[in-house]
Design a protein around this motif. Structure first.
Motif, short mmCIF file in Angstrom:
data_model
loop_
_atom_site.label_atom_id
_atom_site.label_comp_id
_atom_site.label_asym_id
_atom_site.label_seq_id
_atom_site.Cartn_x
_atom_site.Cartn_y
_atom_site.Cartn_z
N HIS A 94 60.41 -49.41 15.28
CA HIS A 94 60.78 -48.92 13.96
C HIS A 94 59.82 -47.86 13.45
N ASP A 107 56.13 -45.99 2.88
CA ASP A 107 56.73 -47.26 2.45
C ASP A 107 55.77 -48.10 1.62
N PRO A 164 47.23 -45.40 12.63
CA PRO A 164 46.68 -44.14 12.10
C PRO A 164 45.26 -44.23 11.54
N THR A 199 50.97 -46.01 7.02
CA THR A 199 49.92 -47.03 7.00
C THR A 199 49.91 -47.70 8.38
N GLY A 200 49.18 -48.81 8.51
CA GLY A 200 49.13 -49.51 9.80
C GLY A 200 47.80 -49.27 10.48
N ALA A 227 58.45 -46.13 9.80
CA ALA A 227 58.29 -46.59 8.42
C ALA A 227 58.72 -48.06 8.41
N PHE A 228 59.69 -48.46 7.57
CA PHE A 228 60.21 -49.83 7.68
C PHE A 228 61.69 -49.78 8.05
N ASN A 251 53.14 -58.43 11.15
CA ASN A 251 52.29 -58.09 10.01
C ASN A 251 51.56 -59.29 9.41
N GLY A 276 56.46 -49.44 14.93
CA GLY A 276 56.31 -50.88 15.08
C GLY A 276 56.59 -51.27 16.53
N THR A 317 58.96 -58.12 12.56
CA THR A 317 57.99 -57.34 11.76
C THR A 317 57.14 -58.27 10.90
N ARG A 360 49.26 -60.88 10.56
CA ARG A 360 47.81 -60.81 10.83
C ARG A 360 47.04 -60.29 9.61
N LYS A 420 52.83 -51.58 22.26
CA LYS A 420 53.83 -50.57 21.87
C LYS A 420 54.55 -49.99 23.09
C1 GLP Z 1 54.46 -51.37 9.59
C2 GLP Z 1 54.58 -50.02 8.90
C3 GLP Z 1 54.88 -48.92 9.88
C4 GLP Z 1 53.87 -48.96 11.03
C5 GLP Z 1 53.97 -50.31 11.70
C6 GLP Z 1 53.03 -50.44 12.88
O1 GLP Z 1 55.69 -51.91 9.90
N1 GLP Z 1 55.61 -50.03 7.91
O2 GLP Z 1 54.82 -47.66 9.24
O3 GLP Z 1 54.11 -47.92 11.92
O4 GLP Z 1 53.66 -51.31 10.74
O5 GLP Z 1 51.77 -50.81 12.46
P1 GLP Z 1 50.49 -50.80 13.40
O6 GLP Z 1 50.09 -49.38 13.50
O7 GLP Z 1 49.49 -51.63 12.66
O8 GLP Z 1 50.90 -51.38 14.69
#
Ligand code: GLP
Length: 272
Positions: free
Chosen positions: A143, A72, A45, A41-42, A145-146, A170, A139, A166, A172, A208
């Motif tokens: 990271h 996750d 992708p 997720t996130g 996944a988590f 998140n 992340g 984290t 937001r 990132k």
């Molecule tokens: C969360 C998810 C991760 C994801 C990360 C980054 O922590 N568990 O799987 O890679 O967010 O999210 P984003 O792509 O929104 O920066």
């Protein structure tokens, strides 16, 4: 590990999606022998999912014989909550393709016994024959996944407490209110991801770049859990230019030269 440097987010997403679609097509999945896809997720992708949906709508690919396992899910967040990863996946991907509901696997963060839920998830992956291709994001603290900094690099699916970093990143999605962000999640382990036959990570944007530097320039380190990808036989990171600003110039040039010589960018961007 392969590193593909795309010029921008759209190219990164297209490259990644077309690569995934090609893999599924080559595999030629059937109901008896489905393709097993790991899903993240996130925001990273989202473009990848949009492009996969486009390919499906254009009749280039079907997900009828694809089985998915998500990375996750938050603990104690109702499945129907708009920010649950269940909601995310159906809203942004599954509702738009021909996947069979029974082929979708997402951890249940509301299970009575979370430990048993995690153990059963690992068993289900094994029963499906293992994951053919695990897609992922990272992340800002590197990271996957988590699997927060300090996670065992051979970890399997389990409960993780989220780091302040984290939770802040998140919030937001939760009205910018840290108190609304769940503090725990169920997550596949680094070992679960590494056991997949192939791993494809998308990574974009300047937020990132520090993580990407540690994951590619430095050695394998449990504080940047996605760096475990260096040990994978078939690991690919697809990133955009903005995510590369902290890479060593020599690293950047090495991967750029390689992809130019191999014609790797047009190979998948122009594939369909
Ligand atoms: C969360 C998810 C991760 C994801 C990360 C980054 O922590 N568990 O799987 O890679 O967010 O999210 P984003 O792509 O929104 O920066």
């Amino acid at each position: 590990m392969r590193v593909i440097i795309a010029r921008n987010y759209d190219e990164m997403s297209k490259w990644a999606a077309n690569y995934v679609a090609s893999r599924i097509l080559e595999f030629n999945p059937t109901a008896e022998k489905p393709f097993v896809l790991g899903c993240p997720t996130g925001s990273s992708p989202l473009g990848l999912y949009r492009q996969l949906i486009k390919l499906y709508e254009a009749g280039k690919i079907s997900f009828r014989n694809v089985v998915t396992f998500n990375m996750d899910e938050y603990v104690n967040l109702p499945e129907e909550h708009p920010e649950s990863y269940h909601s995310f996946m159906w809203t942004n991907f599954f509702s738009h393709i021909d996947i069979r509901k029974e082929n979708v696997h997402i951890l249940n963060g509301n299970a009575k016994d979370l430990k048993v839920e995690c153990e059963n998830y690992e068993k289900a992956i094994e029963a499906a024959g293992g994951i053919d291709l695990f897609m992922g994001g990272i992340g800002p603290d590197g990271h996957i996944a988590f699997n927060e900094p300090g996670s065992s690099l051979s970890s399997r699916t389990r409960v993780k407490t989220l780091t302040t970093n984290t939770i802040q990143a998140n919030c937001r999605f939760f009205d910018n209110d840290v108190t609304k962000v769940p503090k725990q999640a169920l997550t596949v382990g680094v070992g679960t991801v590494m056991a997949a036959r192939e791993v494809l990570i998308v990574c974009n944007g300047p937020q990132k770049s520090r993580a990407l530097h540690h994951i590619i320039d430095d050695g394998v380190n449990h504080m940047w859990t996605a760096s475990a990808l260096q040990m994978h036989e078939h690991g690919i990171i697809v990133c955009d230019e903005e995510a590369c600003v902290d890479l060593k110039l020599s690293t950047y040039q090495y991967f750029m030269d390689k992809q130019t010589l191999e014609g790797a960018l047009p190979q998948y961007i122009d594939k369909f």
